[in-house]
Design a protein around this motif. Sequence first.
Motif, PDB file in Angstrom:
ATOM      1  N   LEU A 123      34.430  41.757  32.331  1.00 18.42           N
ATOM      2  CA  LEU A 123      33.009  42.203  33.262  1.00 18.42           C
ATOM      3  C   LEU A 123      33.353  41.998  34.899  1.00 18.42           C
ATOM      4  N   PRO A 124      33.054  42.781  35.615  1.00 23.17           N
ATOM      5  CA  PRO A 124      33.186  43.365  36.580  1.00 23.17           C
ATOM      6  C   PRO A 124      33.515  41.735  37.787  1.00 23.17           C
ATOM      7  N   VAL A 125      32.309  41.229  37.081  1.00 25.46           N
ATOM      8  CA  VAL A 125      32.345  39.557  38.156  1.00 25.46           C
ATOM      9  C   VAL A 125      33.464  38.853  38.295  1.00 25.46           C
ATOM     10  N   SER A 126      34.549  39.252  36.854  1.00 26.17           N
ATOM     11  CA  SER A 126      35.511  38.162  35.880  1.00 26.17           C
ATOM     12  C   SER A 126      36.874  38.002  37.251  1.00 26.17           C
ATOM     13  N   HIS A 127      36.631  40.091  37.836  1.00 21.08           N
ATOM     14  CA  HIS A 127      37.970  40.335  37.859  1.00 21.08           C
ATOM     15  C   HIS A 127      38.411  40.630  39.284  1.00 21.08           C
ATOM     16  N   ARG A 128      39.666  40.271  40.268  1.00 20.45           N
ATOM     17  CA  ARG A 128      39.195  40.896  41.183  1.00 20.45           C
ATOM     18  C   ARG A 128      40.338  42.593  41.040  1.00 20.45           C
ATOM     19  N   VAL A 129      40.762  42.729  40.509  1.00 20.36           N
ATOM     20  CA  VAL A 129      41.611  43.948  40.260  1.00 20.36           C
ATOM     21  C   VAL A 129      41.094  44.787  38.589  1.00 20.36           C
ATOM     22  N   PRO A 130      41.450  45.572  38.370  1.00 25.95           N
ATOM     23  CA  PRO A 130      41.118  46.611  36.966  1.00 25.95           C
ATOM     24  C   PRO A 130      42.286  45.574  35.975  1.00 25.95           C
ATOM     25  N   ILE A 131      41.199  45.690  34.965  1.00 26.92           N
ATOM     26  CA  ILE A 131      42.112  44.820  33.684  1.00 26.92           C
ATOM     27  C   ILE A 131      41.930  45.727  32.615  1.00 26.92           C
ATOM     28  N   SER A 132      43.180  45.874  31.500  1.00 25.87           N
ATOM     29  CA  SER A 132      42.322  46.019  30.355  1.00 25.87           C
ATOM     30  C   SER A 132      41.932  45.985  29.417  1.00 25.87           C
ATOM     31  N   TRP A 133      41.215  45.896  28.152  1.00 22.61           N
ATOM     32  CA  TRP A 133      41.566  45.029  27.074  1.00 22.61           C
ATOM     33  C   TRP A 133      42.130  43.972  26.946  1.00 22.61           C
ATOM     34  N   SER A 134      43.252  45.058  26.486  1.00 18.48           N
ATOM     35  CA  SER A 134      44.727  44.080  26.030  1.00 18.48           C
ATOM     36  C   SER A 134      45.056  43.578  26.897  1.00 18.48           C
ATOM     37  N   ASP A 135      44.939  43.288  28.655  1.00 18.11           N
ATOM     38  CA  ASP A 135      44.885  42.126  29.220  1.00 18.11           C
ATOM     39  C   ASP A 135      43.819  41.351  29.140  1.00 18.11           C
ATOM     40  N   ALA A 136      42.795  41.702  28.551  1.00 25.74           N
ATOM     41  CA  ALA A 136      41.520  40.703  28.784  1.00 25.74           C
ATOM     42  C   ALA A 136      41.722  40.043  26.726  1.00 25.74           C
ATOM     43  N   ILE A 137      42.091  40.595  26.087  1.00 20.31           N
ATOM     44  CA  ILE A 137      42.254  39.921  25.287  1.00 20.31           C
ATOM     45  C   ILE A 137      43.642  38.909  24.520  1.00 20.31           C
ATOM     46  N   PHE A 138      44.171  39.547  25.437  1.00 16.17           N
ATOM     47  CA  PHE A 138      45.693  38.668  25.185  1.00 16.17           C
ATOM     48  C   PHE A 138      45.643  37.630  26.218  1.00 16.17           C
ATOM     49  N   THR A 139      44.596  37.426  27.623  1.00 21.78           N
ATOM     50  CA  THR A 139      44.725  35.699  28.631  1.00 21.78           C
ATOM     51  C   THR A 139      43.174  35.316  27.398  1.00 21.78           C
ATOM     52  N   SER A 140      42.092  35.988  27.016  1.00 25.00           N
ATOM     53  CA  SER A 140      40.986  34.863  26.010  1.00 25.00           C
ATOM     54  C   SER A 140      42.093  34.153  24.950  1.00 25.00           C
ATOM     55  N   THR A 141      42.754  34.982  24.310  1.00 25.32           N
ATOM     56  CA  THR A 141      43.031  34.398  22.903  1.00 25.32           C
ATOM     57  C   THR A 141      44.088  32.793  23.933  1.00 25.32           C
ATOM     58  N   SER A 142      45.121  33.471  24.721  1.00 22.63           N
ATOM     59  CA  SER A 142      46.193  32.439  25.366  1.00 22.63           C
ATOM     60  C   SER A 142      45.438  31.307  26.253  1.00 22.63           C
ATOM     61  N   LEU A 173      50.356  31.771  27.816  1.00 22.45           N
ATOM     62  CA  LEU A 173      51.197  32.893  28.272  1.00 22.45           C
ATOM     63  C   LEU A 173      50.058  34.160  29.259  1.00 22.45           C
ATOM     64  N   VAL A 174      50.728  34.823  30.176  1.00 25.05           N
ATOM     65  CA  VAL A 174      50.133  35.462  30.609  1.00 25.05           C
ATOM     66  C   VAL A 174      50.320  36.842  31.571  1.00 25.05           C
ATOM     67  N   VAL A 175      49.785  37.531  31.175  1.00 25.56           N
ATOM     68  CA  VAL A 175      49.841  39.258  31.325  1.00 25.56           C
ATOM     69  C   VAL A 175      49.089  39.327  32.807  1.00 25.56           C
ATOM     70  N   ILE A 176      48.354  38.706  33.330  1.00 28.43           N
ATOM     71  CA  ILE A 176      47.866  38.979  34.309  1.00 28.43           C
ATOM     72  C   ILE A 176      47.840  37.345  34.949  1.00 28.43           C
ATOM     73  N   ASP A 177      47.534  37.869  37.141  1.00 29.24           N
ATOM     74  CA  ASP A 177      47.739  36.750  37.680  1.00 29.24           C
ATOM     75  C   ASP A 177      46.737  35.731  37.787  1.00 29.24           C
ATOM     76  N   THR A 178      46.038  34.212  37.242  1.00 30.58           N
ATOM     77  CA  THR A 178      44.625  33.663  36.893  1.00 30.58           C
ATOM     78  C   THR A 178      44.652  33.457  38.664  1.00 30.58           C
ATOM     79  N   GLY A 179      45.309  33.259  39.477  1.00 32.52           N
ATOM     80  CA  GLY A 179      44.292  33.176  40.770  1.00 32.52           C
ATOM     81  C   GLY A 179      44.081  34.549  41.176  1.00 32.52           C
ATOM     82  N   ALA A 180      45.700  35.545  41.314  1.00 37.69           N
ATOM     83  CA  ALA A 180      45.443  36.700  42.386  1.00 37.69           C
ATOM     84  C   ALA A 180      44.184  37.511  41.673  1.00 37.69           C
TER      85      ALA A 180
END
Lengths: 435, 435
Positions: free
Chosen positions: A26-45, A52-59
């Motif tokens: 959802l647009p409300v969740s992220h500041r920069v565009p993220i892909s489905w691959s990013d989102a599924i990886f983050t959610s699983t992690s 393990l992270v593929v995006i910067d949780t804080g930024a």
Amino acid sequence: MTTPPPLILAALYAVLITIGAAVLMLPVSHRVPISWSDAIFTSTSAVTVTGLVVIDTGADLTLFGQMVVAFLIQMGGLGLMTFAVLILGALGLPVGITGRIYLREDLHQASVHQLTKLVGTILKVVLVCEVAGAMLLSLTFIPRFGFWQGVWEAVFHSISAFNNAGFSTFPEGLIPFATDPIVNTVIPALFIVGGIGYIVLHDIFTQKGWRAWSLHTKIMLTGTAILIPWSVAMFAILEWNNPGTLGQFDSKLARLTVSWFQGVTTRTAGFNTTDIAALHDSTSMMFISLMLIGGGPTSTAGGIKVTTFIVMIIATIAFFRRQQQLNAFGRSIGLDQVLKVMALTAISVILVFLAIFLLTASHDGHFLDVSFEVASAFGTVGLSRGYTAELSGFGRAVIIAIMFLGRVGPLTLGFFLATRAVPRVRYPAGRVFLG
Amino acid sequence: MTTPPPLILAALYAVLITIGAAVLMLPVSHRVPISWSDAIFTSTSAVTVTGLVVIDTGADLTLFGQMVVAFLIQMGGLGLMTFAVLILGALGLPVGITGRIYLREDLHQASVHQLTKLVGTILKVVLVCEVAGAMLLSLTFIPRFGFWQGVWEAVFHSISAFNNAGFSTFPEGLIPFATDPIVNTVIPALFIVGGIGYIVLHDIFTQKGWRAWSLHTKIMLTGTAILIPWSVAMFAILEWNNPGTLGQFDSKLARLTVSWFQGVTTRTAGFNTTDIAALHDSTSMMFISLMLIGGGPTSTAGGIKVTTFIVMIIATIAFFRRQQQLNAFGRSIGLDQVLKVMALTAISVILVFLAIFLLTASHDGHFLDVSFEVASAFGTVGLSRGYTAELSGFGRAVIIAIMFLGRVGPLTLGFFLATRAVPRVRYPAGRVFLG
Ligand SMILES: [K+]
Ligand SMILES: [K+]
């Protein structure tokens, strides 16, 4: 009831991961565009409390996105079924025997009737620990980040630590706090309590003392009491003069502080106050073995578990002493337990080999980094030598699968692969040479 | 009799290695100066039929030195005790029960009275195979090297192949013969027969057919029949277009020939017709797993052995099928066998991890090459990605120890470490959670 509870639980985890990924998209969740691959990886992690992270949780994530991650960590860490019982209970619905059996599988707990009590203990411990942890961490974070952000960082890291998630909102993780006394005591205290397993905590909180504790608790506490000093001392010895890690600190106290933190965090918590990519190969190898062992069952830890490791050692010693029976702390351990240890070890070794093989087959990376990444995912640890960022789409899928299996337990895989056998005739004994 | 036979055998192997090293140090053995470290490494590699080399067997050793190596390979491969019985028999001395028991441990054979017969079978098979192998290899080597050198190369490679030693007198190993039809059939035939184990050969030579064979033989043959096509096919798939290996051949037949040879040689023989250092990481990883599995017990192979691997898989499947009993080919396998499998696997994993750790701690090398080297030594395979040449003095000592333990069997280590337990009281059963 035909579907085995472990499968239902695995399915529920999968649903939670999917919903989590969708919310992160959802647009409300992220500041920069993220892909489905990013989102599924983050959610699983997050759900598997790996870190393990593929995006910067804080930024890259908004405050809302970070809250989603914290929520997924909390759900994943506590175990979905604990929540399910609570939700049903809160709605006034009766918790039937079926629900209790699911819960039982999730907590690997033996007797069904103790479960409601156990859930009560769990919730009390979690609430007390996380609130206390957040308050103590505020003492460091508020002066640094201001009141509101400081409080949020304290809450996030308290949840992340208690659930052994290893997620941090800071771009460098906890490296800036390498010598901070509060971070170095509160965070390890949280993840040690969280990672030792609810059964042990329950024993400690409800039983009188050592003699009254269960065999499980005794083995867990002994195993932990051996592994923690071992990993701290080994880290200090191996890294003492490494300019990339301990060598950058002049004071002995600082080096020992970092050794303490990194020694205790490796089996499952996955925080780091030093640069993991700068570790010697030998230290990385030791870390791989610790990550594969993991923490305690019925906890937020992954890996083959400390108890499995200890029973394996006991069984090996017993074999060489030609003992007919395995004993520990005045209790015998059945050969059926040994069979379980073997099944668990065999499937874990095959999984880890297969994952390393698939990653190297799809993309030649530095072999040590690849092995380290797989061990980290399997132990739901979350430390990385930097290979997470290099993962291809296929590589991410492999790591997602390993994180998932590391969390639901590699044994769950077996329930997918095999069906219960019908009782058969007894065969005469055969002999195989195993040399 | 207080000293366990495995210890006496290990001591005898150690003596043979020491004598072998001393003879290699004689000026008559070598053309260029060699150090004690070179001599001990070479002698250990020969006696344990591993094939890792720190000197060039063909160029650095004289013909006498090469004969010493061939002799050490033959002694190591056949098993010292087989020889001891023969020597005693030839001298007209009675072979007492004590000698037979040592022999039994060496061959891991079950019943003492079959042993003299078994030794007869072994010797016949060895003689027939090695003479036939040498004659067939002469057809390729004599035209290439002239009569006398050709005959010697044929004899040396026949002994080396039958005993799964993997030693070659050629500087590039068998790479120049990558597509030679005789080398690609005779050498694999020799090492497959030599590596399947004397018990299997004995069964095949003395029993009528499948139904009359022992459970051990059935498991070994089935395991081998699965592993050979698997490794050949995987090698072909992974390396087909690698310019460093299969890609350098234009013809499909040549690529398949090399795949065949490299696929069968990896579990324990250790010859190579391609550049091992040029393999993909994924292929190297597959090779590591094959080298750790190894060949058959009572053979010239190292590793945990095919039977151990198969019983581990059977036990894992049985666990998931919730079977109370392990069955294979109409015979049950006792839980005590599973205990042995677990002890063997546990001690092997610890050994391999420890060796990799010690090598990386003493000298940072490429992690894949180090892991490959250790797996190769443990499986007494002898393939190397080039790390043998980089080993420090300490590193050589580690590899020597692993080759030795890989050959005498990791279980022997346990006999050093543990003493027999006095029978004790039965304890009440305890339960441990292993999730
Ligand atoms: K973690
Ligand atoms: K070999």
